[in-house]
Design an enzyme around this catalytic site. Sequence first.
Site, PDB file in Angstrom:
ATOM      1  N   ASP A 280       0.910  -1.245  -0.019  1.00  0.00           N
ATOM      2  CA  ASP A 280      -0.064  -0.033  -0.128  1.00  0.00           C
ATOM      3  C   ASP A 280       0.933   1.344  -0.048  1.00  0.00           C
ATOM      4  OD1 ASP A 280      -1.901   1.998   0.662  1.00  0.00           O
ATOM      5  OD2 ASP A 280      -2.380   1.420   2.623  1.00  0.00           O
TER       6      ASP A 280
ATOM      7  N   ASN B 244      -0.229   4.560  -0.638  1.00  0.00           N
ATOM      8  CA  ASN B 244      -0.686   5.772  -0.403  1.00  0.00           C
ATOM      9  C   ASN B 244      -1.595   5.582   1.041  1.00  0.00           C
ATOM     10  OD1 ASN B 244      -2.822   4.362  -1.141  1.00  0.00           O
ATOM     11  ND2 ASN B 244      -3.701   5.654  -2.506  1.00  0.00           N
TER      12      ASN B 244
ATOM     13  N   ASP C  66      -3.916   3.957   2.172  1.00  0.00           N
ATOM     14  CA  ASP C  66      -5.387   3.859   2.517  1.00  0.00           C
ATOM     15  C   ASP C  66      -5.918   2.107   2.891  1.00  0.00           C
ATOM     16  OD1 ASP C  66      -4.895   2.654   0.147  1.00  0.00           O
ATOM     17  OD2 ASP C  66      -6.448   3.868  -0.868  1.00  0.00           O
TER      18      ASP C  66
ATOM     19  N   ASP D 267      -1.592  -0.826  -4.097  1.00  0.00           N
ATOM     20  CA  ASP D 267      -1.629   0.036  -5.215  1.00  0.00           C
ATOM     21  C   ASP D 267      -0.446   0.032  -6.038  1.00  0.00           C
ATOM     22  OD1 ASP D 267       0.109   1.699  -3.814  1.00  0.00           O
ATOM     23  OD2 ASP D 267      -1.561   2.589  -2.724  1.00  0.00           O
TER      24      ASP D 267
ATOM     25  N   ASP E  64      -4.144  -9.664 -16.375  1.00  0.00           N
ATOM     26  CA  ASP E  64      -5.324 -10.752 -16.335  1.00  0.00           C
ATOM     27  C   ASP E  64      -6.201 -10.236 -17.182  1.00  0.00           C
ATOM     28  OD1 ASP E  64      -6.974 -12.761 -15.020  1.00  0.00           O
ATOM     29  OD2 ASP E  64      -5.686 -12.442 -13.317  1.00  0.00           O
TER      30      ASP E  64
ATOM     31  N   ASP F 204      -8.315 -15.468 -18.114  1.00  0.00           N
ATOM     32  CA  ASP F 204      -9.203 -15.739 -17.089  1.00  0.00           C
ATOM     33  C   ASP F 204     -10.438 -16.838 -17.379  1.00  0.00           C
ATOM     34  OD1 ASP F 204     -10.262 -15.338 -14.379  1.00  0.00           O
ATOM     35  OD2 ASP F 204     -11.992 -14.845 -15.244  1.00  0.00           O
TER      36      ASP F 204
ATOM     37  N   GLU G  91      -6.169 -19.988 -18.078  1.00  0.00           N
ATOM     38  CA  GLU G  91      -6.476 -20.679 -16.834  1.00  0.00           C
ATOM     39  C   GLU G  91      -7.397 -21.722 -17.112  1.00  0.00           C
ATOM     40  OE1 GLU G  91      -9.120 -19.971 -12.570  1.00  0.00           O
ATOM     41  OE2 GLU G  91      -9.847 -18.758 -14.444  1.00  0.00           O
TER      42      GLU G  91
ATOM     43  N   HIS H  94      -4.383 -16.988  -6.165  1.00  0.00           N
ATOM     44  CA  HIS H  94      -5.427 -16.420  -5.468  1.00  0.00           C
ATOM     45  C   HIS H  94      -6.674 -17.139  -5.116  1.00  0.00           C
ATOM     46  CE1 HIS H  94      -6.562 -15.618  -9.380  1.00  0.00           C
ATOM     47  NE2 HIS H  94      -7.797 -15.037  -8.911  1.00  0.00           N
ATOM     48  N   ASP H  95      -6.973 -18.229  -5.894  1.00  0.00           N
ATOM     49  CA  ASP H  95      -8.135 -18.934  -5.523  1.00  0.00           C
ATOM     50  C   ASP H  95      -8.110 -20.205  -4.790  1.00  0.00           C
ATOM     51  OD1 ASP H  95      -9.535 -17.281  -7.116  1.00  0.00           O
ATOM     52  OD2 ASP H  95      -9.024 -18.533  -8.944  1.00  0.00           O
TER      53      ASP H  95
HETATM   54  C1  GLC Z   1     -11.081 -16.991 -12.032  1.00  0.00           C
HETATM   55  C2  GLC Z   1     -10.527 -16.239 -11.200  1.00  0.00           C
HETATM   56  C3  GLC Z   1     -11.288 -16.200 -10.030  1.00  0.00           C
HETATM   57  C4  GLC Z   1     -12.550 -15.402 -10.455  1.00  0.00           C
HETATM   58  C5  GLC Z   1     -13.229 -16.152 -11.829  1.00  0.00           C
HETATM   59  C6  GLC Z   1     -14.406 -15.415 -12.316  1.00  0.00           C
HETATM   60  O1  GLC Z   1     -11.429 -18.352 -11.861  1.00  0.00           O
HETATM   61  O2  GLC Z   1      -9.155 -16.639 -10.768  1.00  0.00           O
HETATM   62  O3  GLC Z   1     -10.817 -15.364  -8.910  1.00  0.00           O
HETATM   63  O4  GLC Z   1     -13.378 -15.211  -9.328  1.00  0.00           O
HETATM   64  O5  GLC Z   1     -12.430 -16.373 -12.669  1.00  0.00           O
HETATM   65  O6  GLC Z   1     -13.890 -14.278 -12.975  1.00  0.00           O
END
Ligand code: GLC
Length: 570
Positions: free
Chosen positions: A22, A24, A26, A30, A99, A200, A278, A336-337
């Site tokens: 972060d 700035n 908040d 960023d 992405d 994605d 993905e 991140h999933d």
């Molecule tokens: C992909 C992303 C996930 C998102 C989903 C819908 O699986 O990795 O985080 O929620 O697509 O966009």
Amino acid sequence: MTGLKWWQKAVFYQIYPRSFADGNGDGIGDFQGIISKLDYLQDLGIDAIWLSPHYPSPQFDCGYDIADYTAVNPEYGTLEEFKHFLNGAHQRGIRIILDLVLNHTSDQHPWFAESRSRRFNPKRNWYIWRDGRDSGPPNNWESGFGGPAWEFDSTTGQYYYHYFFKEQPDLNWRNPEVKQAMFDAARFWLELGVDGFRLDAIGTIFEDPTLPNHTVNLTQAELRGVLQTTSNADKRKHLREQRAAMFRYQLNQPGIHQLMQELRAVVDEYPDRVLVGETDDIAYYGDGDNELHLVFNFPLMLQTGRLTPAWVRANQQERLALLPVGAWPCNTLGNHDQPRMSTRFGDGRNDDALARISLVLMLTLWGTPFLYNGEEIGMTDIYLGETGQFRDMLGVWYYNTAIAQLGATLEEALAHANRIGRDKCRTPMQWTNAPNAGFCPPDVDPWLPVNPNYTHGINVTDRLKDPDSLLTFYQRILRLRRQTPALIAGEYTPLHQDSKDYLAFLRHSQVDDQICLVVLNMSEQTHRLSLDLPYSSAHVLFSSHNRDSDTDNVDMLSMAPFETYIAELR
Ligand code: GLC
């Protein structure tokens, strides 16, 4: 390594921008923050960054609901700052891929606002609108996140289709205008100099236009509920098959490969760019040179609770046999999933050792590795004790559904929501042992709670001070990989295929005239290996342990518990 492309040699590092740094003050990550950490990333030794969505978004799905494809989320900065980030990375020899979310937009995107405003308008056919049937939705399809895939819109009396949340309406890719608009958005970033895209959820782009009902009797929530509670392998397999049957008309439909090939042609208008899908479906490699450059080897991480030598060997045998000629593999153990790698594959006793093994595995298997921010310091999943702390609406949805439909108690629902929700792996990066882990100022509430384990050494500053830490281990092995062509380009040959405790394999690059032996002892036992190879000696390039000598005899190789070992054979 002559002839290899940059993305075949590179180690990718995923940045989740909301949680990285972060700048700035908040409480939200960023570009200023990321820019201030570029030196850190260069020292770490990664070659490329995959940046999760940085576009304007109402954040219903944490940025995967995009409201403008050619701008920067003001919470993260400006387009000028984005350019500084891109140039700063390039100056350090780090490539950037973005992405690209093709399947859907945010319901706040101006395209959708226009589309939903009247039945007859130029954008109506940009999304998937249908009349209901028998005073209900057009069919029984569910959203991949759970709940119905159709949302009734009273303004025009029709339903729209959404594979994900109803706040993420699916675009109609059968409309050439949609394709044109999205290809132009891709060109916008390519013109700025980005090095490619992570694509994605591409499997969800088309659906069967005849809208047949699926024939599965359970709901998604019920299926997930049972999957959570059963460890019986046959039953799990059956449930996975049921899930596939449920979505058979909504995933990987005809037309998708043609579309991906067209996108590839767009990207090929620019020199040396990359597309990473993905998906784990090998079909997306096309003929090996006309579709996506990379698809993830997700089964390696998803279909097991433990990384065992037998599991890795079986996975490699299956995946590598499927690859078309010319295709290049791509491995990962976290994003991140998913649960954090340390949490998923740790055993609670040897987590640090197991994290090192996982890393060495990623960096020595054949294929491009993708690492996830925070893994390098051993960040773990967080357990959120109140739903008010949840930011991932998937967790919130499952909490409510578990109570309303599955008869769960509040406590069970919370546990269920923590398991399914993805906040657990998205908490702020832990930079120092100071309030808020140095992610944001001490008096500011970060957007997601910081994992309190930053006080136990799980932070960058403390890890950097310790020459034996996981982080310095990352630096060491990343450096070694860059300097060792066989680890990047070499052919993979498994050894000792019956071993339960250790994984041993060769990586042999004829072009570079180098052959490496990799041994990962994944057990608490010491092992003595006799490898019976036509080489007299092994020159140690790397070990997680202190070894007595620089040279070993391959007929009598001793491996300490959890040792990771790389040697050049001569
Ligand atoms: C992909 C992303 C996930 C998102 C989903 C819908 O699986 O990795 O985080 O929620 O697509 O966009």
